[in-house]
Design a protein around this motif. Structure first.
Motif, mmCIF file in Angstrom:
data_model
loop_
_atom_site.group_PDB
_atom_site.id
_atom_site.type_symbol
_atom_site.label_atom_id
_atom_site.label_comp_id
_atom_site.label_asym_id
_atom_site.label_seq_id
_atom_site.Cartn_x
_atom_site.Cartn_y
_atom_site.Cartn_z
ATOM 1 N N LYS A 145 0.803 -1.232 0.000
ATOM 2 C CA LYS A 145 0.000 0.000 0.000
ATOM 3 C C LYS A 145 0.832 1.277 0.000
ATOM 4 C CE LYS A 145 -1.174 -0.128 4.917
ATOM 5 N NZ LYS A 145 -2.291 0.003 5.862
ATOM 6 N N TYR A 146 2.097 1.184 0.430
ATOM 7 C CA TYR A 146 2.946 2.378 0.402
ATOM 8 C C TYR A 146 3.942 2.328 -0.766
ATOM 9 C CZ TYR A 146 0.952 2.949 5.031
ATOM 10 O OH TYR A 146 0.068 3.088 6.072
ATOM 11 N N HIS A 147 3.742 1.430 -1.689
ATOM 12 C CA HIS A 147 4.699 1.266 -2.782
ATOM 13 C C HIS A 147 4.311 2.118 -3.997
ATOM 14 C CE1 HIS A 147 6.069 -1.947 -0.189
ATOM 15 N NE2 HIS A 147 7.200 -1.927 -0.866
ATOM 16 N N ALA A 148 5.006 1.850 -5.102
ATOM 17 C CA ALA A 148 4.918 2.722 -6.271
ATOM 18 C C ALA A 148 3.605 2.534 -7.029
ATOM 19 C CB ALA A 148 6.093 2.429 -7.203
ATOM 20 N N ILE A 149 3.061 3.643 -7.516
ATOM 21 C CA ILE A 149 1.979 3.545 -8.508
ATOM 22 C C ILE A 149 2.564 3.750 -9.914
ATOM 23 C CG2 ILE A 149 0.041 4.130 -7.002
ATOM 24 C CD1 ILE A 149 0.221 7.017 -8.047
ATOM 25 N N PHE A 150 3.847 4.104 -9.939
ATOM 26 C CA PHE A 150 4.598 4.100 -11.196
ATOM 27 C C PHE A 150 5.752 3.106 -11.027
ATOM 28 C CE2 PHE A 150 2.583 8.270 -11.265
ATOM 29 C CZ PHE A 150 2.201 8.428 -12.596
ATOM 30 N N PRO A 151 5.442 1.816 -10.861
ATOM 31 C CA PRO A 151 6.531 0.865 -10.636
ATOM 32 C C PRO A 151 7.376 0.718 -11.889
ATOM 33 C CG PRO A 151 4.467 -0.316 -10.937
ATOM 34 C CD PRO A 151 4.127 1.149 -10.936
ATOM 35 N N HIS A 152 8.585 0.283 -11.709
ATOM 36 C CA HIS A 152 9.491 0.044 -12.828
ATOM 37 C C HIS A 152 10.125 -1.313 -12.553
ATOM 38 C CE1 HIS A 152 12.476 0.511 -15.885
ATOM 39 N NE2 HIS A 152 12.217 1.797 -16.092
ATOM 40 N N PRO A 153 9.371 -2.398 -12.827
ATOM 41 C CA PRO A 153 9.868 -3.718 -12.445
ATOM 42 C C PRO A 153 11.313 -3.901 -12.870
ATOM 43 C CG PRO A 153 7.693 -3.905 -13.409
ATOM 44 C CD PRO A 153 8.122 -2.482 -13.575
ATOM 45 N N PRO A 154 12.143 -4.480 -12.019
ATOM 46 C CA PRO A 154 11.784 -5.113 -10.742
ATOM 47 C C PRO A 154 11.703 -4.168 -9.546
ATOM 48 C CG PRO A 154 14.123 -5.384 -11.149
ATOM 49 C CD PRO A 154 13.582 -4.601 -12.313
ATOM 50 N N ALA A 155 11.668 -2.833 -9.747
ATOM 51 C CA ALA A 155 11.659 -1.899 -8.607
ATOM 52 C C ALA A 155 10.233 -1.437 -8.300
ATOM 53 C CB ALA A 155 12.548 -0.695 -8.913
ATOM 54 N N TYR A 156 9.793 -1.712 -7.093
ATOM 55 C CA TYR A 156 8.444 -1.302 -6.671
ATOM 56 C C TYR A 156 8.483 -0.317 -5.498
ATOM 57 C CZ TYR A 156 6.850 -5.210 -9.529
ATOM 58 O OH TYR A 156 6.608 -6.061 -10.572
ATOM 59 N N TYR A 157 9.665 -0.127 -4.924
ATOM 60 C CA TYR A 157 9.791 0.828 -3.809
ATOM 61 C C TYR A 157 9.574 2.245 -4.327
ATOM 62 C CZ TYR A 157 14.380 1.625 -5.857
ATOM 63 O OH TYR A 157 15.388 1.929 -6.731
ATOM 64 N N VAL A 158 9.396 3.202 -3.416
ATOM 65 C CA VAL A 158 9.313 4.587 -3.862
ATOM 66 C C VAL A 158 10.565 5.346 -3.443
ATOM 67 C CG1 VAL A 158 6.806 4.661 -3.850
ATOM 68 C CG2 VAL A 158 8.053 5.412 -1.812
ATOM 69 N N ASN A 159 10.951 6.298 -4.267
ATOM 70 C CA ASN A 159 12.080 7.167 -3.933
ATOM 71 C C ASN A 159 11.709 7.957 -2.677
ATOM 72 O OD1 ASN A 159 13.417 9.968 -4.079
ATOM 73 N ND2 ASN A 159 14.656 8.744 -5.451
ATOM 74 N N PRO A 160 12.555 7.905 -1.644
ATOM 75 C CA PRO A 160 12.167 8.504 -0.368
ATOM 76 C C PRO A 160 12.495 9.989 -0.221
ATOM 77 C CG PRO A 160 14.238 7.346 -0.119
ATOM 78 C CD PRO A 160 13.841 7.179 -1.562
ATOM 79 N N SER A 161 13.180 10.571 -1.196
ATOM 80 C CA SER A 161 13.660 11.946 -1.005
ATOM 81 C C SER A 161 12.515 12.947 -1.007
ATOM 82 C CB SER A 161 14.647 12.311 -2.115
ATOM 83 O OG SER A 161 14.949 13.688 -2.049
ATOM 84 N N SER A 162 12.546 13.857 -0.056
ATOM 85 C CA SER A 162 11.572 14.950 -0.020
ATOM 86 C C SER A 162 12.005 16.109 -0.903
ATOM 87 C CB SER A 162 11.392 15.457 1.419
ATOM 88 O OG SER A 162 10.715 14.490 2.184
ATOM 89 N N LEU A 163 13.333 16.297 -1.024
ATOM 90 C CA LEU A 163 13.830 17.466 -1.747
ATOM 91 C C LEU A 163 13.960 17.221 -3.243
ATOM 92 C CD1 LEU A 163 16.683 18.626 0.669
ATOM 93 C CD2 LEU A 163 14.307 19.416 0.606
ATOM 94 N N ALA A 164 14.151 15.952 -3.648
ATOM 95 C CA ALA A 164 14.452 15.678 -5.056
ATOM 96 C C ALA A 164 13.372 16.203 -6.010
ATOM 97 C CB ALA A 164 14.697 14.184 -5.271
ATOM 98 N N PRO A 165 12.069 15.985 -5.743
ATOM 99 C CA PRO A 165 11.090 16.496 -6.708
ATOM 100 C C PRO A 165 11.197 18.011 -6.897
ATOM 101 C CG PRO A 165 10.052 14.915 -5.240
ATOM 102 C CD PRO A 165 11.417 15.178 -4.687
ATOM 103 N N ALA A 166 11.360 18.749 -5.795
ATOM 104 C CA ALA A 166 11.481 20.202 -5.913
ATOM 105 C C ALA A 166 12.758 20.583 -6.660
ATOM 106 C CB ALA A 166 11.456 20.850 -4.527
ATOM 107 N N LEU A 167 13.853 19.900 -6.353
ATOM 108 C CA LEU A 167 15.124 20.220 -7.021
ATOM 109 C C LEU A 167 15.047 19.926 -8.510
ATOM 110 C CD1 LEU A 167 17.628 18.875 -4.325
ATOM 111 C CD2 LEU A 167 17.310 21.277 -4.983
ATOM 112 N N ILE A 168 14.391 18.821 -8.867
ATOM 113 C CA ILE A 168 14.268 18.479 -10.289
ATOM 114 C C ILE A 168 13.398 19.522 -10.997
ATOM 115 C CG2 ILE A 168 13.349 16.765 -11.919
ATOM 116 C CD1 ILE A 168 14.119 14.624 -9.745
ATOM 117 N N ALA A 169 12.285 19.893 -10.361
ATOM 118 C CA ALA A 169 11.401 20.885 -10.974
ATOM 119 C C ALA A 169 12.144 22.215 -11.188
ATOM 120 C CB ALA A 169 10.161 21.094 -10.111
ATOM 121 N N LEU A 170 13.079 22.521 -10.291
ATOM 122 C CA LEU A 170 13.833 23.776 -10.398
ATOM 123 C C LEU A 170 15.025 23.659 -11.347
ATOM 124 C CD1 LEU A 170 13.827 24.651 -6.586
ATOM 125 C CD2 LEU A 170 12.710 26.020 -8.377
#
Lengths: 326, 217
Positions: A145-170
């Motif tokens: 239930k806490y895993h990816a909704i955009f999985p990339h098999p074999p990876a189903y975990y989610v990226n844990p970074s809080s800052l990365a999305p903002a840094l990428i957008a910038l």
């Protein structure tokens, strides 16, 4: 925790020289908020721990070329309190203040937020980064239930970074320094899909250190982060969206929308970005962009609820960036 | 999967002098007490300037400045600040509860900022000003935060209390005039399983008033 050798070098070169070229033999210590727990769980059993907090050049936030250079050992608290960060980068401030608790913000570092290991409970309970047992991942048919909704098999975990999305957008870059020198790459290229349980989720070499984050100027770029979380503190968000909008008057000339905690890497919502270009934002358009952002999602058996959370995160981040009421 | 090795790893040795805790531990542990006894001044201080030279994995000299006093120890680099205080220095106000940087019972203040001492290596805390709850409040001279916790029934079983009081002091030092919402957010790093949050919030607001207009204890 297994006993280890400890060193506290004062230069990046010394630190790099003390790191092994094989994963598992050495670890880099900064805030320690992830590493020390990983060692207590025997998920990391380094023979040597290299503390990089004594390296002066890795601290501090400097103005540079209209943007900022943020040292890897700047704490999350220092980032959130920094005047130049607060002046131009509300998306970073919001993401930083979302990080769990005052204690973690006082200890944890910007570099550590980007390099922390996934929170996937299969990984944390010793089933390996990909949760593979007998050749197959336990996650698609497991507790996801806490895993990816955009999985990339074999990876189903989610990226844990809080800052990365903002840094990428910038449009930020990271600087990585190893024995052969330094390289800079866009933050989105820091992350990769591991091929097996023993691979890593970043492109860092075992003897490379993330030394600096280079954030371009955000003059005229409206930016915001919106996180959806189960608890107000002490946990990672369930879904997050960071947006950066280049505006001409009230018209969006270009948009960056990056989703956090929904895929093994931060997810760039290209379709949503493109539909905003040349338009003036309103509540309906923001909601449509939210829908477009998850149109390619492939939720697992227990996490389809994250679709709606992500639509809402995108919509609210857009509205906040544009200065509109959600 | 090996998640239950803590007891094996963290051999807790009785320290030199007699204490109630040392006595209890001495009953259960008959180790040679080599690695961790207090050491002489001459041996201490080497780890601090370790620099690019790796030290350990065996015991190394570590000097900690806790509550304004220097403590010299000989401990392995893997020993956390919390365990160094509790198991080697008999400074037991901070509690070891989750031991995973989550619950806040181990909160200490380092250079003015509240941290989880279970997740700081003692060897890494050298050269910094460490404050534990013993450093700012005592039964005979309670800090306004401690007094307010008593007045507002802000504890039940008490395990989380030292961490809460420490986090609240650090919070008020930075935010002397907080709103209730700020108190909630500011103490978000501490958990109370008895659910005394209402009392804690009231206590912190009362302490803020009590501390206004004068230096706190």
């Amino acid at each position: 925790m297994q006993a280890f050798e400890y060193a506290s070098p004062t230069s990046v070169k010394e630190a790099v020289d003390m790191l092994s070229s094989n994963w598992g033999e050495t670890d880099v210590l900064a805030g320690g908020t992830d590493l020390i727990s990983l060692m207590k769980e025997y998920l990391h059993t380094p023979k040597r721990v290299v503390n990089i907090k004594g390296i002066r050049e890795l601290g501090g936030i400097r103005k540079s070329g209209g943007g900022l250079r943020i040292g890897a050992t700047v704490t999350i608290d220092e980032l959130a309190e920094s005047a130049p960060v607060r002046a131009e980068y509300p998306s970073l401030v919001h993401a930083a203040l979302g990080i769990t608790s005052p204690q973690i913000r006082n200890m944890g570092t910007v570099g550590g937020d980007l390099c922390q290991r996934p929170r996937c409970w299969y990984f944390r309970q010793g089933f390996g980064l990909l949760g593979i047992e007998n050749g197959a991942s336990l996650i698609p048919d497991g507790e996801n239930k806490y895993h990816a909704i955009f999985p990339h098999p074999p990876a189903y975990y989610v990226n844990p970074s809080s800052l990365a999305p903002a840094l990428i957008a910038l449009g930020a870059k990271v600087k990585l320094t190893g024995p052969g020198g330094s390289r800079e790459l866009p933050v989105e290229q820091l992350y990769t899909i591991p091929k097996d349980n023993n691979s890593r989720e970043t492109v860092l070499a075992p003897n490379e250190i993330l030394t600096e984050i280079i954030v371009p100027s955000a003059k005229g770029v409206r930016n915001a982060t919106y996180e959806v979380r189960q608890k107000e503190a002490l946990d990672w968000p369930l879904s997050a969206a960071a947006v950066a909008l280049k505006m001409k008057g009230t018209t969006i000339s270009s948009a960056r929308i990056v989703l956090g905690h929904v895929g093994p890497t931060p997810v760039i919502a290209g379709e949503a970005e493109r539909m905003l270009a040349g338009k003036s934002l309103n509540q309906n358009l923001a909601a449509e962009a939210g829908k477009a952002a998850v149109s390619g999602a492939k939720p697992l058996s227990e996490n389809a609820y994250k679709l709606q959370l992500t639509r809402v995160a995108v919509k609210r981040a857009l509205m906040e960036a544009a200065g509109l009421k959600a | 999967m090996s998640n239950h090795h803590d007891e094996l790893d963290e051999k807790t040795h009785p320290k030199g002098g007699f204490s109630r805790r040392g006595f209890f531990r001495g009953v259960g542990v008959t180790s040679g007490a080599i690695g961790s006894a207090l050491i002489t001044e001459d041996e201490a201080g080497a780890a601090q300037g370790a620099g690019a030279k790796a030290v350990g994995p065996g015991a190394v000299p570590v000097t900690l400045n806790i509550n304004g006093r220097e403590h010299k120890l000989n401990i392995e680099p893997r020993v956390t600040l919390l365990d160094a205080c509790r198991n080697h220095l008999d400074i037991t106000g901070a509690k070891r509860v989750c031991d995973r940087a989550t619950c806040g019972a181990c909160s200490m203040i380092i250079n003015g900022k509240v941290v989880y001492s279970c997740t700081v290596l003692a060897v890494d805390a050298q050269g910094r000003q460490i404050t534990t709850i013993e450093g700012f409040t005592s039964p005979s001279k309670p800090h306004p935060v401690s007094a307010a916790f008593v007045n507002n029934d802000a504890q039940q079983c008490g395990y989380c209390t030292p961490g809460f009081v420490t986090a609240a002091k650090a919070f008020l030092d930075r935010n002397p005039n907080p709103t209730e919402a700020q108190v909630m957010k500011g103490l978000g790093g501490n958990l109370c399983r008895c659910g005394t949050y209402m009392g804690v919030r009231k206590a912190v607001l009362e302490a803020a008033k009590a501390m206004k207009g004068g230096k706190n204890a």
